[in-house]
Write an enzyme that holds these catalytic residues in place. Sequence first.
Site, PDB file in Angstrom:
ATOM      1  N   SER A 139     -17.325  -9.868   2.224  1.00 13.49           N
ATOM      2  CA  SER A 139     -17.029 -10.331   1.046  1.00 13.49           C
ATOM      3  C   SER A 139     -16.159 -11.258   2.000  1.00 13.49           C
ATOM      4  O   SER A 139     -16.124 -11.659   3.670  1.00 13.49           O
ATOM      5  CB  SER A 139     -15.596  -9.958   0.859  1.00 13.49           C
ATOM      6  OG  SER A 139     -14.224 -10.898   0.580  1.00 13.49           O
ATOM      7  N   TYR A 152      -7.126  -4.899   3.115  1.00 11.11           N
ATOM      8  CA  TYR A 152      -9.402  -5.307   2.515  1.00 11.11           C
ATOM      9  C   TYR A 152      -8.987  -6.622   3.498  1.00 11.11           C
ATOM     10  O   TYR A 152     -10.850  -6.317   3.512  1.00 11.11           O
ATOM     11  CB  TYR A 152      -8.809  -5.964   0.833  1.00 11.11           C
ATOM     12  CG  TYR A 152      -9.816  -5.755   0.349  1.00 11.11           C
ATOM     13  CD1 TYR A 152     -11.208  -5.347   0.014  1.00 11.11           C
ATOM     14  CD2 TYR A 152     -10.222  -7.223   0.710  1.00 11.11           C
ATOM     15  CE1 TYR A 152     -12.398  -5.792  -0.582  1.00 11.11           C
ATOM     16  CE2 TYR A 152     -11.680  -7.375  -0.126  1.00 11.11           C
ATOM     17  CZ  TYR A 152     -12.428  -6.999  -0.694  1.00 11.11           C
ATOM     18  OH  TYR A 152     -14.140  -7.303  -0.995  1.00 11.11           O
TER      19      TYR A 152
END
Length: 256
Positions: A139, A152
């Site tokens: 990501s 995360y």
Amino acid sequence: MQYVGLITGASSGIGKELARIHAERKRDLVIVARRKEELQELKEELEGKHGVTVKVIAKDLTAPAAAKEIFQELEGANITVDYLFNNAGFGGRGLFHEQDWGMLNGMIDLNVTALTELTHRFLPGMVQRGRGKILNTSSTAGFMPGPLQAVYFATKAYVNSFSQAVASEVENSGVTVTALCPGAVKTEFGEVADMDDTDMFENARSPRYTAERGYEAMEAGKLEVITETGLKVMIKGAIPFIPKRVGLNMIKKMQS
């Protein structure tokens, strides 16, 4: 089975689209996720449309023995994995000290541990055969700290670092490792992470667009692909020069 791609998190989102792209190229598949019914439906779709062979493995990758069991099952069936797509992952929004530890631990188990172990188990065979491609779904979150998604963002920083280091180790072996680094994508991720209503997801890309960029980069043997030009310019050209606290406040506001 030939040109087999093993895809985790294949029941929805980016993983499902990666499976479709792989099958469109007449390449066989092993699709992995927790939800067996969704996997079975995808198997029927891909075999019916493209004449490929698809093996379903319903498995919770946060379980300690999951990666080992997948490897042993495929080894026992004499199935060689030529493409490994470590795609499964999830996030969760909130103040770190108020979040449930079980959820955070599961996030680390899936986003980091499962990805690392699957790579460790399948990579030696790829190197020995002198061919193979690994695509790790990371990501743009991996390029910065993420207030309100501290764990995360940290797991994706690990994926970026790990992918590039291993890619360097196996350079000239015939095996490549690529990190797919999208921005916001219209998948179940936003709902699970409680982020559907944030600025980040206002102009989210489709899973198909993201999967295509990732697959193309993997085929080309690139180290990483940031799927959004604007984000790439910001990450590479602006963020390194922004004062840390200013950057942290910007990200926190985007996720609020």
